[in-house]
Design a protein around this motif. Structure first.
Motif, PDB file in Angstrom:
ATOM      1  N   SER A 281       0.828  -1.217   0.000  1.00 52.11           N
ATOM      2  CA  SER A 281       0.000   0.000   0.000  1.00 52.11           C
ATOM      3  C   SER A 281       0.853   1.254   0.000  1.00 52.11           C
ATOM      4  O   SER A 281       0.441   2.272   0.561  1.00 52.11           O
ATOM      5  CB  SER A 281      -0.897   0.092   1.236  1.00 52.11           C
ATOM      6  N   SER A 282       2.014   1.209  -0.565  1.00 56.54           N
ATOM      7  CA  SER A 282       2.834   2.416  -0.589  1.00 56.54           C
ATOM      8  C   SER A 282       3.570   2.556  -1.913  1.00 56.54           C
ATOM      9  O   SER A 282       4.408   1.727  -2.255  1.00 56.54           O
ATOM     10  CB  SER A 282       3.827   2.387   0.578  1.00 56.54           C
ATOM     11  N   SER A 283       3.248   3.615  -2.652  1.00 53.85           N
ATOM     12  CA  SER A 283       3.957   3.840  -3.918  1.00 53.85           C
ATOM     13  C   SER A 283       5.420   4.162  -3.649  1.00 53.85           C
ATOM     14  O   SER A 283       6.278   3.853  -4.458  1.00 53.85           O
ATOM     15  CB  SER A 283       3.414   5.015  -4.705  1.00 53.85           C
ATOM     16  N   ALA A 284       5.689   4.818  -2.506  1.00 49.18           N
ATOM     17  CA  ALA A 284       7.075   5.190  -2.222  1.00 49.18           C
ATOM     18  C   ALA A 284       7.920   3.942  -1.976  1.00 49.18           C
ATOM     19  O   ALA A 284       9.036   3.821  -2.486  1.00 49.18           O
ATOM     20  CB  ALA A 284       7.123   6.108  -1.013  1.00 49.18           C
ATOM     21  N   ASN A 316       1.659  11.797  -8.737  1.00 48.34           N
ATOM     22  CA  ASN A 316       0.633  11.244  -9.621  1.00 48.34           C
ATOM     23  C   ASN A 316      -0.046  10.037  -8.974  1.00 48.34           C
ATOM     24  O   ASN A 316       0.553   8.975  -8.866  1.00 48.34           O
ATOM     25  CB  ASN A 316       1.259  10.813 -10.948  1.00 48.34           C
ATOM     26  N   MET A 317      -1.252  10.226  -8.520  1.00 47.93           N
ATOM     27  CA  MET A 317      -1.958   9.123  -7.873  1.00 47.93           C
ATOM     28  C   MET A 317      -3.354   9.018  -8.465  1.00 47.93           C
ATOM     29  O   MET A 317      -4.323   9.537  -7.915  1.00 47.93           O
ATOM     30  CB  MET A 317      -2.046   9.380  -6.380  1.00 47.93           C
ATOM     31  N   ASP A 318      -3.435   8.342  -9.576  1.00 47.42           N
ATOM     32  CA  ASP A 318      -4.723   8.251 -10.264  1.00 47.42           C
ATOM     33  C   ASP A 318      -5.714   7.408  -9.474  1.00 47.42           C
ATOM     34  O   ASP A 318      -6.891   7.733  -9.372  1.00 47.42           O
ATOM     35  CB  ASP A 318      -4.525   7.639 -11.658  1.00 47.42           C
ATOM     36  N   ALA A 360       2.948   9.220  -0.430  1.00 47.47           N
ATOM     37  CA  ALA A 360       2.886   7.901  -1.061  1.00 47.47           C
ATOM     38  C   ALA A 360       2.991   6.781  -0.027  1.00 47.47           C
ATOM     39  O   ALA A 360       3.815   5.882  -0.137  1.00 47.47           O
ATOM     40  CB  ALA A 360       3.997   7.800  -2.100  1.00 47.47           C
ATOM     41  N   VAL A 361       2.179   6.882   1.005  1.00 47.85           N
ATOM     42  CA  VAL A 361       2.223   5.883   2.082  1.00 47.85           C
ATOM     43  C   VAL A 361       0.804   5.380   2.372  1.00 47.85           C
ATOM     44  O   VAL A 361      -0.167   6.013   1.956  1.00 47.85           O
ATOM     45  CB  VAL A 361       2.816   6.489   3.374  1.00 47.85           C
ATOM     46  N   PRO A 362       0.685   4.247   3.092  1.00 46.92           N
ATOM     47  CA  PRO A 362      -0.658   3.715   3.340  1.00 46.92           C
ATOM     48  C   PRO A 362      -1.580   4.735   4.011  1.00 46.92           C
ATOM     49  O   PRO A 362      -1.175   5.432   4.926  1.00 46.92           O
ATOM     50  CB  PRO A 362      -0.398   2.532   4.288  1.00 46.92           C
ATOM     51  N   GLY A 363      -2.799   4.790   3.504  1.00 45.15           N
ATOM     52  CA  GLY A 363      -3.817   5.616   4.159  1.00 45.15           C
ATOM     53  C   GLY A 363      -3.762   7.096   3.848  1.00 45.15           C
ATOM     54  O   GLY A 363      -4.647   7.850   4.259  1.00 45.15           O
ATOM     55  N   ALA A 364      -2.749   7.549   3.104  1.00 46.60           N
ATOM     56  CA  ALA A 364      -2.602   8.987   2.877  1.00 46.60           C
ATOM     57  C   ALA A 364      -3.787   9.558   2.098  1.00 46.60           C
ATOM     58  O   ALA A 364      -4.209  10.691   2.327  1.00 46.60           O
ATOM     59  CB  ALA A 364      -1.307   9.264   2.132  1.00 46.60           C
ATOM     60  N   ARG A 397      -5.840   0.805  -4.889  1.00 40.77           N
ATOM     61  CA  ARG A 397      -5.572   2.096  -5.550  1.00 40.77           C
ATOM     62  C   ARG A 397      -4.073   2.343  -5.686  1.00 40.77           C
ATOM     63  O   ARG A 397      -3.622   2.959  -6.653  1.00 40.77           O
ATOM     64  CB  ARG A 397      -6.293   3.244  -4.843  1.00 40.77           C
ATOM     65  N   THR A 398      -3.291   1.817  -4.727  1.00 40.66           N
ATOM     66  CA  THR A 398      -1.832   1.984  -4.850  1.00 40.66           C
ATOM     67  C   THR A 398      -1.319   1.245  -6.089  1.00 40.66           C
ATOM     68  O   THR A 398      -0.416   1.718  -6.790  1.00 40.66           O
ATOM     69  CB  THR A 398      -1.128   1.474  -3.575  1.00 40.66           C
ATOM     70  N   THR A 399      -1.909   0.082  -6.368  1.00 40.65           N
ATOM     71  CA  THR A 399      -1.518  -0.674  -7.567  1.00 40.65           C
ATOM     72  C   THR A 399      -1.751   0.185  -8.807  1.00 40.65           C
ATOM     73  O   THR A 399      -0.907   0.242  -9.712  1.00 40.65           O
ATOM     74  CB  THR A 399      -2.376  -1.960  -7.667  1.00 40.65           C
TER      75      THR A 399
HETATM   76  N1  ASP Z   1      -1.295   4.360  -0.437  1.00 39.00           N
HETATM   77  C1  ASP Z   1      -1.354   5.210  -1.588  1.00 39.00           C
HETATM   78  C2  ASP Z   1       0.010   5.255  -2.266  1.00 39.00           C
HETATM   79  O1  ASP Z   1       1.016   5.071  -1.638  1.00 39.00           O
HETATM   80  C3  ASP Z   1      -1.816   6.573  -1.269  1.00 39.00           C
HETATM   81  C4  ASP Z   1      -3.258   6.505  -0.813  1.00 39.00           C
HETATM   82  O2  ASP Z   1      -4.134   6.546  -1.669  1.00 39.00           O
HETATM   83  O3  ASP Z   1      -3.511   6.348   0.373  1.00 39.00           O
HETATM   84  O4  ASP Z   1       0.079   5.455  -3.455  1.00 39.00           O
END
Ligand code: ASP
Length: 434
Positions: A281-284, A316-318, A360-364, A397-399
């Protein structure tokens, strides 16, 4: 295990993790065993990935920018990157809004369920609201101010300051272009070698990926809330997931039509990064793997991937913007509110900005959702409604967030003539020769 492709190994790890999690929830004390003896390995895995992120951005971006040799090329690449990121985000929010208006998941929530959810989760929701309030209280240009660090060592000690590290690396790279070649050479060589080492470290970490995701998923399953509440939210989850699937389809189509890579090549190349995005769950945390896959398995030149991907991971977080649009309207529907067309247009704007601002972290994404709700005049207490199911949706959504970054990097590379035939490097390429 050697012969099985990496994405299968990771998938097997995930399935086994879920199964073990399910088995251990069946008996007393099982949850604690998983938390004490399995979960730490997941944490170690994520830590190792995060550990690589800052040095990777520094080394690869400095190398990438200085390789461009020309500042006008940088601005061309920058313009295309930001432009494409904006377009994909707006497409995502629009898909989300369209689906939530057609499916109307909020209408299926009964008054009792709504009260139960608010009661169960309002405490958790408050925490998110407090965090969002902190961000809201700053001035309109604070986001810009935050990009420029006053101390690079300070900035690089915090993973959440990724944009600051990116700023420094680009700035440093520009400086490197502008000094005489003779002086620049040793510095470039240093970062070149440094970058190679980091990429090799990613290969090594990936050897542990199947075990890492196993531990992460086992822990997630034992810690997940009761299934009953999930049921009430099934239409909402369905709407978000359908939207995310449409986004993945959209990426495949544009990559196919513009970058001329067929969907199976694209998915095969990027799937390990997608699976890690899902598990962490983290893009970073996924960024190092996204970089490696896009460069080595999809043929994007490092000059492009080192620029486009770190920026994408942070702005960028579509998937997140799509989710924010659906969640906002869902909450409004559940509270019996009718949102006008104007308000919905406003949601497009705020969800786009909020996803740029989400870490880019979980739950953000949920923290920034508070801002979308506030702007649209939807009760922020509604966050409690979607809390129970946020983690699984965060995984999905992270995927999408990571897939979006990878797709845009391919388009930018194609437009600049920097999409090559992939050259895969194994972790032990040089090792045997010695
Ligand atoms: N977890 C997502 C990410 O790291 C961000 C979010 O939508 O909470 O891309």
């Amino acid at each position: 295990m050697k012969k099985i492709a990496l994405h299968w190994q990771i998938l097997i790890g995930m399935v086994l993790g879920v199964l073990v999690g399910l088995v251990f929830t069946q008996f007393e004390g099982g949850k604690e065993i998983v938390q004490d003896w399995i979960k730490p390995f997941g944490k170690i895995f994520i830590n190792a990935l995060k550990l690589i992120a800052v040095p990777l951005i520094l080394a690869s971006l400095i190398k990438g920018v200085s390789d461009l040799k020309d500042i006008s090329k940088l601005s061309k690449m920058g313009g295309r990157t930001i432009g494409l990121y904006l377009i994909t985000t707006i497409v995502a929010v629009s898909i989300g809004l369209m689906l939530v208006n057609v499916i109307k998941p909020g209408n299926s929530i009964s008054e009792d369920t709504r009260q139960e959810l608010v009661q169960n989760y309002s405490g958790d929701a408050m925490k998110y609201k407090e965090e969002a309030d902190k961000q809201k209280s700053s001035g309109p240009l604070q986001a810009l101010v935050d990009i420029v660090p006053d101390n690079i060592f300070g900035a690089s000690t915090e993973n959440k300051n990724m944009l600051q590290v990116i700023f420094f690396a680009i700035f440093f790279g520009i400086g490197l272009i502008l000094i005489p070649e003779k002086k620049a050479k040793p510095v470039k060589n240093f970062f070149d070698g440094f970058n190679e080492v980091i990429l090799k470290m990613i290969d090594l970490i990936m050897l542990a990926a199947p075990y890492g995701v196993f531990a992460l998923l086992a822990a997630l399953v034992v810690e997940s809330p009761s299934i009953d509440l999930f049921k009430a939210l099934v239409w909402y989850a369905f709407t978000v997931i359908l939207g995310l699937i449409l986004m993945i389809t959209f990426y495949n189509i544009i990559v196919w039509m513009i970058a001329k890579k067929n969907p199976s090549t694209f998915l095969k190349g990027i799937s390990p990064a997608q699976l890690l995005a899902f598990s962490t769950s983290s893009s970073a945390a996924t960024l190092p793997v996204t970089m490696e896959r896009v460069t080595e398995h999809l043929g994007v030149d490092e000059e492009v991937s080192s620029f486009v991907l770190p920026i994408g991971a942070t702005i960028n977080m579509d998937g997140t913007s799509l989710y924010q649009a659906v969640a906002a309207v869902f909450i409004a529907q559940a509270f019996g509110m009718d949102l006008s067309f104007g308000v919905q247009l406003g949601i497009i704007a705020t969800a786009t900005l909020a996803s740029i601002g989400s870490a880019a972290v979980p739950g953000a994404g949920m923290v920034m959702l508070v801002i979308v709700l506030g702007q649209a005049g939807i009760p922020e207490a509604g966050l409690a409604l979607i809390f129970a199911i946020d983690r699984p949706l965060d995984m999905c959504r992270t995927t999408v967030n990571v897939t979006g970054d990878a797709s845009v990097s391919m388009l930018v590379a194609k437009s600049l003539g920097k999409l090559h035939k992939p050259k895969v490097k194994e972790w032990d390429d040089n090792y045997h020769k010695k």
